[in-house]
Write a protein that holds these residues in place. Structure first.
Motif, PDB file in Angstrom:
ATOM      1  N   TYR A   2     -33.995 -87.542 -16.597  1.00 39.05           N
ATOM      2  CA  TYR A   2     -33.095 -87.581 -17.742  1.00 39.05           C
ATOM      3  C   TYR A   2     -33.649 -88.516 -18.814  1.00 39.05           C
ATOM      4  O   TYR A   2     -34.242 -89.534 -18.511  1.00 39.05           O
ATOM      5  N   GLN A  12     -31.870 -82.926 -20.015  1.00 37.61           N
ATOM      6  CA  GLN A  12     -32.644 -82.676 -18.812  1.00 37.61           C
ATOM      7  C   GLN A  12     -33.684 -81.624 -19.146  1.00 37.61           C
ATOM      8  O   GLN A  12     -33.353 -80.473 -19.423  1.00 37.61           O
ATOM      9  N   GLU A  14     -35.902 -80.324 -17.205  1.00 36.69           N
ATOM     10  CA  GLU A  14     -36.257 -79.457 -16.093  1.00 36.69           C
ATOM     11  C   GLU A  14     -35.701 -78.044 -16.262  1.00 36.69           C
ATOM     12  O   GLU A  14     -36.283 -77.092 -15.767  1.00 36.69           O
ATOM     13  N   ASP A  15     -34.589 -77.877 -16.973  1.00 36.84           N
ATOM     14  CA  ASP A  15     -34.014 -76.553 -17.169  1.00 36.84           C
ATOM     15  C   ASP A  15     -34.970 -75.629 -17.907  1.00 36.84           C
ATOM     16  O   ASP A  15     -35.111 -74.456 -17.567  1.00 36.84           O
ATOM     17  N   GLY A  18     -37.853 -74.702 -15.649  1.00 35.39           N
ATOM     18  CA  GLY A  18     -37.355 -73.803 -14.609  1.00 35.39           C
ATOM     19  C   GLY A  18     -37.200 -72.392 -15.136  1.00 35.39           C
ATOM     20  O   GLY A  18     -37.522 -71.417 -14.451  1.00 35.39           O
ATOM     21  N   PHE A  19     -36.696 -72.245 -16.365  1.00 40.79           N
ATOM     22  CA  PHE A  19     -36.576 -70.919 -16.969  1.00 40.79           C
ATOM     23  C   PHE A  19     -37.950 -70.283 -17.145  1.00 40.79           C
ATOM     24  O   PHE A  19     -38.153 -69.122 -16.796  1.00 40.79           O
ATOM     25  N   THR A  52     -31.035 -68.478 -25.250  1.00 42.62           N
ATOM     26  CA  THR A  52     -30.063 -69.518 -25.566  1.00 42.62           C
ATOM     27  C   THR A  52     -29.078 -69.049 -26.628  1.00 42.62           C
ATOM     28  O   THR A  52     -27.873 -69.267 -26.509  1.00 42.62           O
TER      29      THR A  52
END
Length: 66
Positions: A2, A12, A14-15, A18-19, A52
């Motif tokens: 974070y 964050q 990491e999202d 990850g996508f 998004t």
């Protein structure tokens, strides 16, 4: 991981990764050269931005864009 943006808001990162790795099925660049990799990365980011925008529109109106 974070990052503190202001007193009450965290981001964050990491999202996003990850996508790119899971949803976009991206594992490695298909072409070589700095210019070509930059173009390919722009397409990945464009895909993320459209996803998004679609999620935001669906939350606001109840109807997805696509």
């Amino acid at each position: 991981m974070y990052f503190l943006i202001d007193k009450h808001r965290y981001i964050q990162g990491e999202d996003v990764f990850g996508f790119i790795k899971n949803d976009a099925c991206f594992r490695c660049f298909l072409i070589t050269g700095k210019k070509n990799v930059h173009i390919e990365l722009r397409f990945l980011v464009l895909d993320l931005n459209i996803k998004t925008m679609d999620e935001v529109a669906e939350k606001k109106t109840g109807n997805p864009l696509f």
